[in-house]
Design a protein around this motif. Structure first.
Motif, mmCIF file in Angstrom:
data_model
loop_
_atom_site.group_PDB
_atom_site.id
_atom_site.type_symbol
_atom_site.label_atom_id
_atom_site.label_comp_id
_atom_site.label_asym_id
_atom_site.label_seq_id
_atom_site.Cartn_x
_atom_site.Cartn_y
_atom_site.Cartn_z
ATOM 1 N N SER A 87 0.811 -1.221 0.000
ATOM 2 C CA SER A 87 0.000 0.000 0.000
ATOM 3 C C SER A 87 0.841 1.266 0.000
ATOM 4 C CB SER A 87 -0.917 0.002 1.225
ATOM 5 O OG SER A 87 -0.162 -0.146 2.421
ATOM 6 N N HIS A 137 -7.515 4.965 0.377
ATOM 7 C CA HIS A 137 -8.809 4.468 -0.076
ATOM 8 C C HIS A 137 -9.452 5.504 -0.990
ATOM 9 C CE1 HIS A 137 -12.750 2.531 -0.008
ATOM 10 N NE2 HIS A 137 -13.251 3.736 0.200
ATOM 11 N N ASP A 173 -13.186 6.080 -2.988
ATOM 12 C CA ASP A 173 -14.557 5.580 -3.124
ATOM 13 C C ASP A 173 -14.885 5.133 -4.539
ATOM 14 O OD1 ASP A 173 -15.272 5.831 -0.496
ATOM 15 O OD2 ASP A 173 -16.205 7.804 -0.719
ATOM 16 N N TRP A 221 -8.487 2.440 -4.810
ATOM 17 C CA TRP A 221 -7.299 3.042 -4.214
ATOM 18 C C TRP A 221 -6.689 4.023 -5.205
ATOM 19 C CZ3 TRP A 221 -7.661 -1.993 -5.810
ATOM 20 C CH2 TRP A 221 -6.811 -2.413 -6.849
ATOM 21 N N PHE A 235 -6.827 -2.659 -0.107
ATOM 22 C CA PHE A 235 -8.055 -2.068 -0.615
ATOM 23 C C PHE A 235 -8.664 -2.953 -1.700
ATOM 24 C CE2 PHE A 235 -5.205 1.537 0.469
ATOM 25 C CZ PHE A 235 -5.910 2.008 1.570
ATOM 26 N N SER A 266 -15.089 -1.452 2.337
ATOM 27 C CA SER A 266 -13.872 -2.102 2.821
ATOM 28 C C SER A 266 -14.055 -3.607 2.736
ATOM 29 C CB SER A 266 -13.577 -1.688 4.269
ATOM 30 O OG SER A 266 -14.657 -2.060 5.119
#
Length: 357
Positions: free
Chosen positions: A42, A47, A49, A53, A187, A209
């Motif tokens: 990561s 995050h 929406d 990601w 993610f 999530s």
């Protein structure tokens, strides 16, 4: 029975004590947990929406990998204020040309310095050949499928008003387009499904999530299917909680690096085979996922055309040629196969040994 349980408990306690002493000794000797040696998956992600990601705007870090094989790269990465790899985007001169390069890890190319990425080299060469200002903006993000690259352009990339969009298609795009979450990835993402008219329709937005130790994808009827088993979840959690935080595991990994096949098998234990069909009667050996990718490419090319830009599709002919037919014939995208570019080249000259890029 009670005595047997007591013996088992004493044995477990003794082994734990020995492990702790060995672990402490390794720490004093300079060994570190594996995620203090390598970069996390990561790195510089947040995050998103819509996309699942995206890069954290303004972030900087060192990308070290590939985990858990011998280190082949330690690259300084800078993300600009738009969340894109590379320098800040400056206003384009009136006579200038702006190009967006979209795609996954092969586009963003975290393994090499920015000046060695495809986009930066393209910008340098075009400036020399065209003798006009050229901006090549890298909008690639590691792990993206066709769907995420399309969504990024639809909602964000088009605002940069490019003259040309280059989409770098990877062999794993077809798989990524039907995957909501991969095991151990921090993610997940939304997916598209085909409606009755064969048009892609976004579902799973905003992106929720997902359990870290889960593998979730679509079936041929576009139903969400969790592929991971109990055994895989247990091993995944053991890796995340114990192995990744253990200097002992790092030492073992370093000691067996001479056997990369063994490392690969050990590392992938606990993760479903992402390239195989899920264990479900609704999964068949049909090109349904390729049909979805074809529809996404066509929608992508149509959106680019309607925005006033041209589009070029780059990829291997055996994986891109047939699924790009409509994007080329109907929406005017240009397909440039990369097969000839690799003919006669030694793979060792153009690929990292263990990373695959």
């Amino acid at each position: 029975m009670r005595n047997a349980l007591l013996k088992i408990g004493l044995m477990a306690g003794s082994l734990s004590l020995v492990f702790m002493i060995f672990e402490i000794g390794l720490r004093f000797a300079g060994w570190s947990p594996i995620y203090e040696v390598y970069s996390k998956p990561s790195i510089m992600w947040q995050h998103d929406d819509l996309l699942g990601w995206s890069h954290v705007p303004g972030s900087r870090d060192i990308y070290i990998g590939p985990r858990p094989w011998p280190i082949e790269f330690e690259t300084s990465i800078e993300i600009n204020s738009l969340g894109l790899r590379g320098p800040e985007v400056k206003p384009l001169p009136p006579s200038g040309v702006r190009i967006l390069v979209a795609g996954d890890s092969r586009a963003v190319a975290l393994e090499v310095p920015y000046k060695q990425t495809f986009g930066a080299l393209l910008e340098k060469n075009l400036k020399s050949e065209l003798n006009v200002p050229v901006q090549v903006i890298n909008v690639g993000v590691r792990g993206y499928g066709t769907d995420q690259s399309y969504l990024h352009f639809r909602d964000r990339g088009r605002k940069l008003a490019p003259d040309l969009v280059i989409f770098l298609h990877s062999q794993n795009d077809v798989r990524n387009n039907v995957t909501l979450h991969r095991m151990r990835r921090p993610f997940g993402k939304s997916v598209f499904v085909l409606d009755e008219a064969g048009e892609p329709e976004l579902t799973g937005f905003p992106v929720p999530s997902f359990p870290l130790c889960s593998s979730i994808s679509l079936t041929t009827s576009y139903q969400v299917f969790r592929r991971d088993s109990l055994t895989q979840r247990i091993f995944c959690n053991l890796q995340l909680v114990l192995f990744d935080r253990s200097a002992t595991f790092t030492m073992v990994t370093m000691r067996i690096q001479q056997n990369p096949q063994l490392i690969a098998r050990l590392y992938r234990v606990g993760a479903p085979d992402e390239t195989a069909s899920a264990r479900n009667t609704d999964i068949e050996t049909l090109p349904w996922d390729r049909r979805l990718t074809e529809a996404l490419l066509t929608r992508f090319a149509r959106t680019v055309r309607k925005s006033g830009s041209d589009m070029v599709l780059l990829g291997r002919n055996n994986t891109l040629g047939d699924i790009a037919a409509e994007a080329v014939s109907i929406e005017g995208a240009r397909l440039i196969p990369l097969d000839d570019a690799f003919n006669g080249l030694d793979p060792a000259e153009v690929r990292f040994v263990n990373d695959g890029h």
